[in-house]
Enzyme design. Structure first.
Site, PDB file in Angstrom:
ATOM      1  N   ARG A  37       0.821  -1.224   0.000  1.00  0.00           N
ATOM      2  CA  ARG A  37       0.000   0.000   0.000  1.00  0.00           C
ATOM      3  C   ARG A  37       0.852   1.270   0.000  1.00  0.00           C
ATOM      4  NH1 ARG A  37      -3.416   3.028   4.154  1.00  0.00           N
ATOM      5  NH2 ARG A  37      -5.306   3.643   3.052  1.00  0.00           N
ATOM      6  N   ILE A  63      -7.456   7.521  -0.970  1.00  0.00           N
ATOM      7  CA  ILE A  63      -7.318   6.065  -1.019  1.00  0.00           C
ATOM      8  C   ILE A  63      -8.174   5.554   0.140  1.00  0.00           C
ATOM      9  CG2 ILE A  63      -5.202   6.149   0.400  1.00  0.00           C
ATOM     10  CD1 ILE A  63      -4.177   3.666  -1.032  1.00  0.00           C
ATOM     11  N   SER A  64      -9.019   4.567  -0.108  1.00  0.00           N
ATOM     12  CA  SER A  64      -9.914   4.089   0.950  1.00  0.00           C
ATOM     13  C   SER A  64      -9.121   3.467   2.097  1.00  0.00           C
ATOM     14  CB  SER A  64     -10.890   3.049   0.404  1.00  0.00           C
ATOM     15  OG  SER A  64     -11.690   3.590  -0.617  1.00  0.00           O
ATOM     16  N   GLN A  65      -9.759   3.486   3.261  1.00  0.00           N
ATOM     17  CA  GLN A  65      -9.193   2.858   4.466  1.00  0.00           C
ATOM     18  C   GLN A  65      -9.078   1.347   4.216  1.00  0.00           C
ATOM     19  OE1 GLN A  65     -11.736   3.915   7.698  1.00  0.00           O
ATOM     20  NE2 GLN A  65     -10.801   2.393   9.046  1.00  0.00           N
TER      21      GLN A  65
END
Ligand code: SAH
Length: 213
Positions: A37, A63-65
């Site tokens: 990530r 960016i999503s969790q």
């Protein structure tokens, strides 16, 4: 930036944290352990990349969790070779998680800047979605339909009808529905006309924007 044992260790810890938050599918946890990530983020966020948090990725997007990515991926219930449409490519992290889970991925992004940046990044990293499309995800992707799974990674004020119609019978649409806050919603297509709907917890996403042109 490269990927080191330290990063791998942090990913393991992140996967363990997601287990405590209720994520159970091995395939999904393995993907979280595998996808670097920190490489999807600006280098200034490197130290924080494996916290369970969303971060800015430019063009007012995030960016999503990781928990959200894992939760949505789990709801898709991916089998082998599942054909998935993702709306909102963004950084490409969710795309990479789907690819690691063995899905065939078609992904759509409406921000030109992110579309270009992430397309290049996929090439550099060797990630191979079937297609990455610059366009409006509200319309889905009629040319490639039907899909086993459709995942929307932006908050939808309402459920776009084309997405429901582009599901196979048995297919699943995972979509956060709402304006300020979204309810994670799963639709399963039971027949040509019938859909089963199930609602999960509250989440916060950047908005799904409709192209008005
Ligand atoms: N999956 C991404 C999440 C990015 S945030 C990640 O893991 O990084 C949501 C993304 O949806 C943004 O990049 C935004 O530009 C995009 N988006 C918003 N409305 C859209 C639409 N109608 N069609 C396609 N993409 C859209």
């Amino acid at each position: 930036m490269n990927d080191t044992f330290k990063h791998k260790g942090m990913r393991n810890q992140l996967a363990n944290l997601l287990v405590t938050k209720g994520i159970t599918h091995k395939k999904v946890l393995d993907a979280i352990r595998a996808v670097p990530r920190h490489l999807f983020l600006d280098s200034s966020f490197e130290a924080h990349a494996y916290q369970d948090k969303a971060f800015p990725i430019g063009a007012e997007q995030t960016i999503s969790q990781p928990y959200t990515v894992a939760f949505q991926t789990e709801l898709l219930a991916l089998g082998a070779n599942t054909k998935v449409l993702e709306i909102g490519t963004g950084s490409g992290y969710q795309t990479a998680v789907l690819l690691k889970c063995g899905a065939k991925v078609y992904t759509v992004e409406r921000q030109l800047e992110l579309f270009k940046k992430t397309s290049l990044f996929f090439k550099k990293m060797g990630y191979r979605p079937k297609k990455i499309i610059f366009g409006d995800g509200y319309k889905g992707l009629p040319d490639e339909a039907p899909f086993d799974g459709i995942i929307v990674t932006a908050g939808a004020p309402e459920v776009p009808k084309p997405l429901l119609s582009q599901l196979k019978v048995g297919g699943r649409l995972v979509i956060p529905v709402g304006v300020e806050e979204q309810t994670m919603t799963l639709f399963i297509r039971k027949s040509d006309k019938a859909f089963e709907k199930e609602e999960f917890g509250s989440f916060r996403f950047v908005p799904l924007l409709e192209n008005k042109n």
